[in-house]
Design an enzyme around this catalytic site. Structure first.
Site, PDB file in Angstrom:
ATOM      1  N   GLU A  52      -6.944  29.692 -89.570  1.00 23.84           N
ATOM      2  CA  GLU A  52      -7.015  29.820 -91.035  1.00 23.84           C
ATOM      3  C   GLU A  52      -6.856  31.265 -91.497  1.00 23.84           C
ATOM      4  O   GLU A  52      -6.372  31.524 -92.600  1.00 23.84           O
ATOM      5  CB  GLU A  52      -8.322  29.234 -91.562  1.00 23.84           C
ATOM      6  CG  GLU A  52      -8.380  27.702 -91.495  1.00 23.84           C
ATOM      7  CD  GLU A  52      -8.880  27.187 -90.142  1.00 23.84           C
ATOM      8  OE1 GLU A  52      -9.035  27.997 -89.199  1.00 23.84           O
ATOM      9  OE2 GLU A  52      -9.102  25.965 -90.028  1.00 23.84           O
ATOM     10  N   PHE A 114     -22.396  17.902 -91.472  1.00 17.19           N
ATOM     11  CA  PHE A 114     -21.393  18.372 -90.517  1.00 17.19           C
ATOM     12  C   PHE A 114     -20.313  19.174 -91.246  1.00 17.19           C
ATOM     13  O   PHE A 114     -19.759  18.719 -92.229  1.00 17.19           O
ATOM     14  CB  PHE A 114     -20.768  17.172 -89.787  1.00 17.19           C
ATOM     15  CG  PHE A 114     -19.703  17.586 -88.801  1.00 17.19           C
ATOM     16  CD1 PHE A 114     -20.013  18.414 -87.731  1.00 17.19           C
ATOM     17  CD2 PHE A 114     -18.381  17.182 -88.972  1.00 17.19           C
ATOM     18  CE1 PHE A 114     -19.040  18.812 -86.835  1.00 17.19           C
ATOM     19  CE2 PHE A 114     -17.403  17.574 -88.076  1.00 17.19           C
ATOM     20  CZ  PHE A 114     -17.728  18.391 -87.005  1.00 17.19           C
ATOM     21  N   GLN A 115     -20.044  20.342 -90.751  1.00 11.62           N
ATOM     22  CA  GLN A 115     -19.052  21.253 -91.322  1.00 11.62           C
ATOM     23  C   GLN A 115     -19.340  21.617 -92.770  1.00 11.62           C
ATOM     24  O   GLN A 115     -18.425  21.848 -93.552  1.00 11.62           O
ATOM     25  CB  GLN A 115     -17.630  20.715 -91.143  1.00 11.62           C
ATOM     26  CG  GLN A 115     -17.274  20.607 -89.660  1.00 11.62           C
ATOM     27  CD  GLN A 115     -15.799  20.459 -89.384  1.00 11.62           C
ATOM     28  OE1 GLN A 115     -15.087  19.873 -90.180  1.00 11.62           O
ATOM     29  NE2 GLN A 115     -15.358  21.001 -88.258  1.00 11.62           N
ATOM     30  N   LYS A 164     -15.220  16.192-100.828  1.00 12.37           N
ATOM     31  CA  LYS A 164     -14.329  15.098-100.451  1.00 12.37           C
ATOM     32  C   LYS A 164     -14.398  13.930-101.435  1.00 12.37           C
ATOM     33  O   LYS A 164     -13.379  13.298-101.735  1.00 12.37           O
ATOM     34  CB  LYS A 164     -14.702  14.629 -99.040  1.00 12.37           C
ATOM     35  CG  LYS A 164     -13.594  13.822 -98.379  1.00 12.37           C
ATOM     36  CD  LYS A 164     -13.885  13.587 -96.916  1.00 12.37           C
ATOM     37  CE  LYS A 164     -12.743  12.804 -96.265  1.00 12.37           C
ATOM     38  NZ  LYS A 164     -13.044  12.526 -94.843  1.00 12.37           N
ATOM     39  N   MET A 481      -5.249  54.601 -82.734  1.00 15.58           N
ATOM     40  CA  MET A 481      -5.891  55.326 -83.833  1.00 15.58           C
ATOM     41  C   MET A 481      -7.341  55.653 -83.487  1.00 15.58           C
ATOM     42  O   MET A 481      -7.839  56.733 -83.824  1.00 15.58           O
ATOM     43  CB  MET A 481      -5.808  54.504 -85.120  1.00 15.58           C
ATOM     44  CG  MET A 481      -6.230  55.252 -86.357  1.00 15.58           C
ATOM     45  SD  MET A 481      -5.267  56.754 -86.609  1.00 15.58           S
ATOM     46  CE  MET A 481      -3.981  56.184 -87.710  1.00 15.58           C
TER      47      MET A 481
HETATM   48  C1  LIG Z   1     -10.129  43.769 -87.341  1.00 20.07           C
HETATM   49  C2  LIG Z   1     -10.245  45.228 -87.051  1.00 20.07           C
HETATM   50  N1  LIG Z   1     -11.052  45.662 -86.049  1.00 20.07           N
HETATM   51  C3  LIG Z   1     -11.152  46.981 -85.778  1.00 20.07           C
HETATM   52  C4  LIG Z   1     -10.435  47.901 -86.500  1.00 20.07           C
HETATM   53  C5  LIG Z   1     -10.563  49.398 -86.186  1.00 20.07           C
HETATM   54  N2  LIG Z   1      -9.257  49.922 -85.708  1.00 20.07           N
HETATM   55  C6  LIG Z   1      -8.402  50.579 -86.524  1.00 20.07           C
HETATM   56  S1  LIG Z   1      -6.986  51.007 -85.768  1.00 20.07           S
HETATM   57  C7  LIG Z   1      -7.495  50.363 -84.293  1.00 20.07           C
HETATM   58  C8  LIG Z   1      -6.631  50.416 -83.073  1.00 20.07           C
HETATM   59  C9  LIG Z   1      -5.381  49.654 -83.229  1.00 20.07           C
HETATM   60  O1  LIG Z   1      -4.694  49.644 -81.998  1.00 20.07           O
HETATM   61  P1  LIG Z   1      -3.187  49.169 -81.950  1.00 20.07           P
HETATM   62  O2  LIG Z   1      -3.018  47.912 -82.713  1.00 20.07           O
HETATM   63  O3  LIG Z   1      -2.744  49.129 -80.538  1.00 20.07           O
HETATM   64  O4  LIG Z   1      -2.435  50.290 -82.779  1.00 20.07           O
HETATM   65  P2  LIG Z   1      -2.154  51.838 -82.420  1.00 20.07           P
HETATM   66  O5  LIG Z   1      -3.164  52.632 -83.182  1.00 20.07           O
HETATM   67  O6  LIG Z   1      -2.299  51.987 -80.937  1.00 20.07           O
HETATM   68  O7  LIG Z   1      -0.776  52.065 -82.907  1.00 20.07           O
HETATM   69  C10 LIG Z   1      -8.772  49.815 -84.426  1.00 20.07           C
HETATM   70  C11 LIG Z   1      -9.539  49.189 -83.341  1.00 20.07           C
HETATM   71  C12 LIG Z   1      -9.624  47.404 -87.549  1.00 20.07           C
HETATM   72  N3  LIG Z   1      -8.913  48.220 -88.339  1.00 20.07           N
HETATM   73  N4  LIG Z   1      -9.525  46.080 -87.779  1.00 20.07           N
END
Ligand SMILES: Cc1ncc(C[n+]2csc(CCOP(=O)(O)OP(=O)(O)O)c2C)c(N)n1
Ligand SMILES: [Mg+2]
Lengths: 583, 186
Positions: A52, A114-115, A164, A481
């Site tokens: 979803e 349920f749900q 529902k 990042m």
């Molecule tokens: C759902 C979610 N969890 C954690 C983060 C924190 N976060 C931001 S960038 C990142 C790393 C992303 O890694 P990747 O997709 O490999 O991209 P890269 O920076 O290596 O290009 C994380 C964990 C986020 N933005 N969203």
């Protein structure tokens, strides 16, 4: 038009009357009557996602690339809770969505059935508005109101929770009645304030347009008016991540994106300007950096349809509440009627100053013949795809910022990225939503390997519906990042920021019934990209890139625009000369 | 370009912690909100205050237009001028909100609250409680040989003053309605 029908039929009828052609959804017990009605008709296409969250992001991609609201249909309980991330994402980025959730029958609500989940309670803070419809007689009216609320004023996601028994019961269907709602946010800006802005434009020596997602949301007319205004005044223009494409990247006045990973020239111009004209942006913390050092010498005007955006973080001198297109039309009209004046000589000097900042070439990076630099991969992607009918989505991370820096957008609605929430897992489903709306276009999700894994199940959706989305993964085997922040701010302690046990993406593609391409040598890159473009079907493109590349320029959190880090070399220099480890 | 002086490994400079240098004078405002009386509308208003970290000093709500299904919510809040402006703008954004009025700005206005106060005491203290109640024009609405319940209306500070005086005289419980308020004049 009024007719007797079941609630489930009303839902489908209202969608048709609202001009909906596509619904992204996933069935379950509490929405079976609606699924039955979908089965019995052919006007509305239902795209069966795999999760979803994917349905909501796909609807966001659909909405952002078409300018129409996206529609989602999911079941009660887990169906609704899985939609929460997507709703929050759409709320923060002001994306119009109508999300329909099934609910347990009214007589079971509150019994921990349920749900059963308190869907309106859970989603109250992550929707623009939501409704629990307990009476079939109110259902049609609520459906039409939902479309109105989602799209009027500042757009956003809305949700209707439909028990529902309300779907089974019969009631009277009402067609849409325009202006039936008390919710009518004003669109025209105050003419006095607009005149004040025009007067400031006439005398400004160092003006800048700072544009945002509001320009895109206001419709293609708003982008046209922005282009006219920018080109007629000769003022430079920058944009947030959300607003890319409103002014063309090839335009003469384009400074590039601003903000934490924005361009040097854009941030320096923001810092030194004497007139800042904010059009549909919201002074987000990724933009402003340190607030007390944000553009200290400027008069600030702010055009926004949402009064709560004004003076929220930055005090402005000329607030204008209204829809961007309406306000820009008036700005142009008044500016022209007063003789199209600007302080041309001073603005020309300002442009010279800006040119000297451009000459810094802040996006320069050290190339490599041995490994693919992520920036190089995007430069090649840009060169080889820019003449296509192209739409780009992204995941979240370094790759997202590089995409914003290295890809050029000539038109609005071509760039779909999770700005406000920064949701990893956004890009794949969003690319699917975009491709559903634009069957023949080249739709590319610029991804990081970690983000991509978060909603990779949606490859099944792409294959099922023959959606030729290209998953362009810049695979650095790192949560890049996060790794960058740990390097710069946490003493190089790389706590859990690498991607281990990664799947073989080529085999994974094949397992889904898609095509997999892997490339690691810069010499092979162009051919591989061409192969991806030419393949008539979904592709997972595993681009192995340099693992430790950092994304520059960068304004570290809490620093001012003119304290920007330009590159690795500069970081090194500071570290060496400072003794203490400075960034 | 100036050099950066962030210490590596430091975690104390997230942009989330930054606050603008707006005026930091705390002001008390009484705001009334006319809303459609639909389910969840109060939760929306309260959720806005808790979600965005605003104060609620007092909140009252009741339907005031039975045919139009409109309720009036009266909120007393404190915050800096910018926060007060944000609160009003954010309230105005809620879809079932029809009207937001800042009585403190648009005033003068009348502000009233009702309190019922239980005082348990005997002898001189009981007599003194009764005497003070008369001065405050509080009504006795329940009595036993060693207790009174007083009913009192007035501005919140009058009720505060009454409660303070009653505390040494045996105040055991107090229930307050919160503030209802309207602009003076027509
Ligand atoms: C759902 C979610 N969890 C954690 C983060 C924190 N976060 C931001 S960038 C990142 C790393 C992303 O890694 P990747 O997709 O490999 O991209 P890269 O920076 O290596 O290009 C994380 C964990 C986020 N933005 N969203
Ligand atoms: Mg990565």
């Amino acid at each position: 038009m009024t007719r007797e029908m079941t609630g489930a039929k009303m839902v489908v009828q209202a969608l048709k009357d609202q001009g909906v052609d596509t619904v992204f959804g996933y069935p379950g017990g509490a929405v079976l009557p609606i699924y039955d009605e979908i089965f019995l008709q052919n006007d509305i296409r239902h795209i069966l996602v795999r999760h979803e969250q994917g349905a909501v992001h796909a609807a966001e991609g659909y909405a952002r690339s078409t300018g129409k609201p996206g529609v989602v249909l999911v079941t009660s309980g887990p169906g609704a809770t899985n939609a929460v991330t997507g709703l929050t994402d759409a709320l923060l980025d002001s994306i119009p969505l109508v999300v329909l959730t099934g609910q347990v029958p009214t007589f079971m609500i509150g019994s921990d059935a349920f749900q059963e989940a308190d869907t309106v309670g859970i989603t109250r803070p992550c929707t623009k508005h939501n409704w629990l419809v307990k009476d079939t007689e109110k259902l049609a009216e609520t459906m039409h109101e939902a479309f109105h609320v989602a799209t009027a004023g500042r757009p956003g996601p809305v949700l209707i929770d439909i028990p529902k028994d309300v779907q089974f019961a019969t009631g009277t269907y009402q067609g849409p009645k325009p202006a039936a709602s008390h919710y009518q946010p004003p669109v025209k800006g105050d003419l006095e304030a607009i005149t004040e802005l025009v007067a400031a434009m006439e005398t400004a020596k160092r003006p800048i347009f700072y544009t945002g997602g509001g320009v895109i949301n206001s419709g293609t007319g708003a982008s046209q008016l922005l282009r006219e205004l920018v080109d007629a005044t000769g003022f430079p223009v920058t944009s947030t991540l959300m607003g890319l494409g409103a002014y063309p990247a090839s335009g003469k006045q384009w400074l590039g994106m601003l903000g934490m990973h924005g361009l040097y020239e854009a941030n320096m111009a923001m810092h030194d300007c004497d007139l800042m004209i904010n059009i549909g942006a919201r002074f987000d913390d990724r933009i402003t950096g340190r607030l007390d050092a944000f553009s200290p010498a400027s008069t600030k005007a702010h055009i926004d349809i949402d009064p709560s955006s004004i003076n929220k973080v930055i005090r402005v001198d000329i607030p204008i509440v209204g829809d961007v297109a309406h306000v820009l039309e008036d700005v142009l009209k008044i500016w022209k009627s007063r003789g199209r004046k600007t302080a041309a000589a001073e603005v020309a000097q300002w442009q010279e100053q800006i040119q000297s900042w451009r000459d810094v070439r802040c996006l320069a990076y050290t190339g490599s013949e041995a490994t693919i630099k992520p920036q190089y991969a995007l430069e090649r992607l840009e060169a080889l795809t820019k003449n296509h009918d192209r739409y780009i989505t992204t995941e979240v991370g370094q790759h997202q910022m590089w995409a914003a820096q290295f890809l050029g957008f000539e038109d609005p609605n071509r760039w779909m990225t999770s700005g406000g929430l920064g949701t990893m897992g956004y890009g794949t489903p969003a690319s699917i939503g975009v491709q559903v709306a634009h069957q023949d276009a080249l739709v590319i999700n610029v991804a990081g390997e970690a983000s991509w894994l978060m909603n990779m199940q949606e490859m099944g959706t792409a294959v099922q519906y023959r959606l030729p989305v290209k998953q362009f993964i810049l695979n650095n085997e790192r949560l890049g990042m996060v790794r960058q922040w740990q390097e710069l701010l946490h003493g190089e302690r790389y706590s859990h920021s690498w991607s281990e046990a990664l799947p073989d993406f080529v085999k994974l593609a094949e397992a889904f019934g898609a095509k997999g391409i892997m490339v690691s040598d810069p010499k092979d890159l162009d051919d591989a990209i061409m192969e991806m473009i030419e393949y008539d079907g979904p592709v997972i493109f595993d681009c192995l890139v340099e693992k430790h590349e950092n994304c520059f320029p960068m304004i570290p959190s809490g620093k001012a625009h003119n304290e920007m880090l330009l590159g690795e070399a500069e970081t090194q220099g500071v570290i060496q000369s400072g003794g203490a480890v400075l960034v | 370009m100036s050099a950066l002086h962030i210490k590596k490994g430091s975690t104390s400079h997230s942009a989330y912690n930054l606050r603008p240098n707006f005026s930091d004078v705390q002001e008390r405002h009484t705001i009334t909100v006319l809303v459609e009386n639909e389910p969840g509308v109060l939760a929306r208003v309260i959720g806005l205050f808790s979600g965005r970290g605003y104060n609620i000093d007092s909140l009252t709500v009741a339907e005031v237009d039975h045919t139009g299904h409109l309720s009036r919510i009266t909120i007393v809040t404190t915050g800096t001028p910018q926060v007060i402006e944000q609160i009003k703008a954010q309230l105005g954004r809620i879809v079932p909100v029809h009207e937001v009025t800042d009585l403190t700005v648009e005033g003068p206005f009348v502000e009233r609250e009702l309190a019922i106060v239980k005082v348990v005491s005997e002898g001189d203290k009981r007599v003194e409680a009764m005497r003070l109640a008369e001065i405050f024009r509080a009504k006795v609405v329940d009595t036993t040989l060693n207790s009174f319940i007083f009913e009192l209306t007035g501005a919140p500070d009058k009720i505060d003053a009454f409660a303070e005086l009653m505390r040494p005289l045996g105040l055991t419980k107090i229930a307050r309605t919160g503030v209802a308020a309207l602009l003076r004049g027509s």
